[in-house]
Design a protein around this motif. Structure first.
Motif, PDB file in Angstrom:
ATOM      1  N   UNK A 180      -4.620  26.269   0.915  1.00  0.00           N
ATOM      2  CA  UNK A 180      -3.686  25.134   0.877  1.00  0.00           C
ATOM      3  C   UNK A 180      -3.699  24.460   2.246  1.00  0.00           C
ATOM      4  N   UNK A 181      -3.846  23.145   2.233  1.00  0.00           N
ATOM      5  CA  UNK A 181      -3.933  22.401   3.492  1.00  0.00           C
ATOM      6  C   UNK A 181      -2.830  21.364   3.565  1.00  0.00           C
ATOM      7  N   UNK A 182      -2.152  21.320   4.703  1.00  0.00           N
ATOM      8  CA  UNK A 182      -1.165  20.268   4.944  1.00  0.00           C
ATOM      9  C   UNK A 182      -1.889  19.152   5.699  1.00  0.00           C
ATOM     10  N   UNK A 183      -1.904  17.990   5.067  1.00  0.00           N
ATOM     11  CA  UNK A 183      -2.701  16.886   5.615  1.00  0.00           C
ATOM     12  C   UNK A 183      -1.841  15.625   5.687  1.00  0.00           C
ATOM     13  N   UNK A 184      -2.342  14.644   6.404  1.00  0.00           N
ATOM     14  CA  UNK A 184      -1.710  13.334   6.394  1.00  0.00           C
ATOM     15  C   UNK A 184      -2.119  12.670   5.088  1.00  0.00           C
ATOM     16  N   UNK A 185      -1.140  12.463   4.195  1.00  0.00           N
ATOM     17  CA  UNK A 185      -1.461  11.995   2.846  1.00  0.00           C
ATOM     18  C   UNK A 185      -2.256  10.684   2.835  1.00  0.00           C
ATOM     19  N   UNK A 186      -1.925   9.800   3.771  1.00  0.00           N
ATOM     20  CA  UNK A 186      -2.586   8.485   3.753  1.00  0.00           C
ATOM     21  C   UNK A 186      -4.050   8.586   4.223  1.00  0.00           C
ATOM     22  N   UNK A 187      -4.444   9.744   4.757  1.00  0.00           N
ATOM     23  CA  UNK A 187      -5.851   9.935   5.152  1.00  0.00           C
ATOM     24  C   UNK A 187      -6.717  10.437   3.997  1.00  0.00           C
ATOM     25  N   UNK A 188      -6.098  10.747   2.858  1.00  0.00           N
ATOM     26  CA  UNK A 188      -6.882  11.212   1.701  1.00  0.00           C
ATOM     27  C   UNK A 188      -7.756  10.064   1.191  1.00  0.00           C
ATOM     28  N   UNK A 189      -8.973  10.413   0.763  1.00  0.00           N
ATOM     29  CA  UNK A 189      -9.908   9.403   0.261  1.00  0.00           C
ATOM     30  C   UNK A 189     -10.342   9.755  -1.155  1.00  0.00           C
ATOM     31  N   UNK A 190     -10.732   8.713  -1.926  1.00  0.00           N
ATOM     32  CA  UNK A 190     -11.160   8.981  -3.298  1.00  0.00           C
ATOM     33  C   UNK A 190     -12.632   9.372  -3.357  1.00  0.00           C
ATOM     34  N   UNK A 191     -13.397   9.070  -2.310  1.00  0.00           N
ATOM     35  CA  UNK A 191     -14.789   9.512  -2.212  1.00  0.00           C
ATOM     36  C   UNK A 191     -15.042   9.876  -0.750  1.00  0.00           C
ATOM     37  N   UNK A 192     -16.020  10.769  -0.493  1.00  0.00           N
ATOM     38  CA  UNK A 192     -16.213  11.244   0.886  1.00  0.00           C
ATOM     39  C   UNK A 192     -16.494  10.121   1.881  1.00  0.00           C
ATOM     40  N   UNK A 193     -17.165   9.051   1.417  1.00  0.00           N
ATOM     41  CA  UNK A 193     -17.494   7.992   2.368  1.00  0.00           C
ATOM     42  C   UNK A 193     -16.822   6.663   2.007  1.00  0.00           C
ATOM     43  N   UNK A 194     -15.696   6.754   1.324  1.00  0.00           N
ATOM     44  CA  UNK A 194     -14.956   5.537   0.964  1.00  0.00           C
ATOM     45  C   UNK A 194     -13.511   5.687   1.412  1.00  0.00           C
ATOM     46  N   UNK A 195     -13.178   5.031   2.523  1.00  0.00           N
ATOM     47  CA  UNK A 195     -11.802   5.132   3.017  1.00  0.00           C
ATOM     48  C   UNK A 195     -11.003   3.881   2.654  1.00  0.00           C
ATOM     49  N   UNK A 196     -11.607   2.979   1.874  1.00  0.00           N
ATOM     50  CA  UNK A 196     -10.934   1.718   1.551  1.00  0.00           C
ATOM     51  C   UNK A 196     -10.180   1.748   0.229  1.00  0.00           C
ATOM     52  N   UNK A 197     -10.792   2.342  -0.811  1.00  0.00           N
ATOM     53  CA  UNK A 197     -10.166   2.338  -2.130  1.00  0.00           C
ATOM     54  C   UNK A 197      -8.875   3.153  -2.102  1.00  0.00           C
ATOM     55  N   UNK A 198      -7.821   2.569  -2.633  1.00  0.00           N
ATOM     56  CA  UNK A 198      -6.523   3.247  -2.601  1.00  0.00           C
ATOM     57  C   UNK A 198      -6.422   4.303  -3.685  1.00  0.00           C
ATOM     58  N   UNK A 199      -5.858   5.419  -3.337  1.00  0.00           N
ATOM     59  CA  UNK A 199      -5.547   6.458  -4.325  1.00  0.00           C
ATOM     60  C   UNK A 199      -4.216   6.094  -4.987  1.00  0.00           C
ATOM     61  N   UNK A 200      -3.911   6.690  -6.171  1.00  0.00           N
ATOM     62  CA  UNK A 200      -2.633   6.352  -6.825  1.00  0.00           C
ATOM     63  C   UNK A 200      -1.448   6.558  -5.880  1.00  0.00           C
ATOM     64  N   UNK A 201      -0.404   5.785  -6.135  1.00  0.00           N
ATOM     65  CA  UNK A 201       0.782   5.796  -5.274  1.00  0.00           C
ATOM     66  C   UNK A 201       1.389   7.198  -5.140  1.00  0.00           C
ATOM     67  N   UNK A 202       1.440   7.956  -6.277  1.00  0.00           N
ATOM     68  CA  UNK A 202       2.073   9.284  -6.217  1.00  0.00           C
ATOM     69  C   UNK A 202       1.313  10.218  -5.281  1.00  0.00           C
ATOM     70  N   UNK A 203       0.002   9.957  -5.123  1.00  0.00           N
ATOM     71  CA  UNK A 203      -0.796  10.780  -4.206  1.00  0.00           C
ATOM     72  C   UNK A 203      -0.447  10.427  -2.764  1.00  0.00           C
ATOM     73  N   UNK A 204      -0.399   9.126  -2.470  1.00  0.00           N
ATOM     74  CA  UNK A 204      -0.158   8.683  -1.092  1.00  0.00           C
ATOM     75  C   UNK A 204       1.269   8.996  -0.645  1.00  0.00           C
ATOM     76  N   UNK A 205       2.225   8.836  -1.581  1.00  0.00           N
ATOM     77  CA  UNK A 205       3.634   9.010  -1.218  1.00  0.00           C
ATOM     78  C   UNK A 205       4.103  10.452  -1.347  1.00  0.00           C
TER      79      UNK A 205
END
Lengths: 105, 212
Positions: free
Chosen positions: B8-33
């Protein structure tokens, strides 16, 4: 739990009764039994709701590589990924169609 | 730290990405929030410094695969560390829920065998976060580190010794190449499924690396 049924045209061939897989999260159990009909009857119980279209697609894709035998197939799915589902169904079909007479894998 | 599946990893939620080399596409709101740790998934990620993770939401249907940079991980907890802290002794349902009763019964027996074991699944998440996950029909998911081959007879004996539990027990053996179910290895199937970082495959010798 959702219950799904798919009926597909199939060829009648000798079959071994088969049970493969594992009852656990992310896995599934696949049973194959003989039938008198000329159809593949695929009964699915799945913990993933609303997955009918995904199963339909998976079965259609499998049929391209492996013509289905006439059989009753029972699947108990515990939210397995498509890769795991395909592996388990292939494992079950391989043993069911194995003419050395093995009944289990 | 080299994070492994189920950690289990505690991470900065807004740093999560939907693909390893795609930091632009937004993940669903429930994931980010959302809050709470993410869990390491078994997937080899080609991009350096990226880890494959899964995110759990409030609903069972809310599950999201994502990727996170190693440097965005604040802290982590392994299933083995979790078991070592014996959190079931402090759980309010310890005397009434079958999963916790089973765990309390099994823990000393696993320890007596000198097994390196850990708690995964929803119970692991609940112990780590205090967020209620247990339901009446919950399984007990455990992992046992198995760097050296266990014969099928040894697996069957271990399963018998762990005895009848009052809940469904899912024990995975973590081999160097991936995980197999103890019950499947103890059974009669000539080949068993091993989940590896490259995906699942069938193997008669799960401690042997793939030969292709």
């Amino acid at each position: 739990m959702d219950t799904l049924l798919f009926l597909r045209p199939a060829r009648a061939v000798p079959l071994n009764r088969t049970l493969v897989g594992y009852v656990g999260s992310g896995d599934l159990e696949v049973m194959i039994d003989r039938t008198d009909g000329h159809q593949a009857e695929i009964h699915i119980r799945t913990s993933t709701q609303g997955s009918e279209a995904r199963w339909q697609q998976l079965i259609e894709r499998m049929e391209v590589d492996h013509p289905l035998p006439a059989m009753r197939m029972d699947i108990h799915d515990f939210a397995a990924t498509p890769g795991v589902i395909r592996l388990r169904i292939e494992q079950a079909l391989e043993l069911a169609l194995d003419n050395r007479g093995n009944t289990h894998d | 730290m080299n994070w492994c599946p189920h950690d289990l990893l505690w991470v900065t939620r807004t740093d999560l990405q939907c693909a390893p080399d795609d930091s632009d596409t937004l993940l669903p709101r429930w994931v980010r929030d959302g809050q709470g740790p993410v869990v390491v998934r078994r997937e080899r990620v080609p991009t350096r410094g990226m880890i494959a993770v899964g995110v759990r939401g409030q609903q069972k249907s809310e599950r999201q695969a994502a990727y996170i940079a190693r440097r965005s991980v604040a802290t982590g907890l392994t299933p083995y560390e979790l078991a070592a802290s014996r959190p079931w002794l402090r759980h309010p349902l310890r005397t009434s829920h079958p999963v916790l009763q089973t765990l309390a019964d099994l823990a000393p027996r696993l320890d007596a065998k000198d097994l390196h074991w850990g708690i995964t699944g929803s119970l692991g998440y609940e112990f780590a976060t205090g967020e209620s996950q247990l339901r009446p029909e919950s399984d007990l998911d455990l992992i046992i580190r198995a760097p050296n081959p266990l014969t099928r007879c040894e697996a069957a004996a271990l399963l018998t010794q762990l005895g009848n539990s009052t809940c469904r027990l899912d024990i995975q053996l973590e081999t160097p190449d991936g995980a197999i179910a103890l019950a499947e290895w103890a059974g009669r199937s000539p080949r068993v499924m091993i989940r590896t970082a490259e995906g699942p495959r069938l193997s008669a010798e799960p401690w042997q690396p793939a030969t292709n």
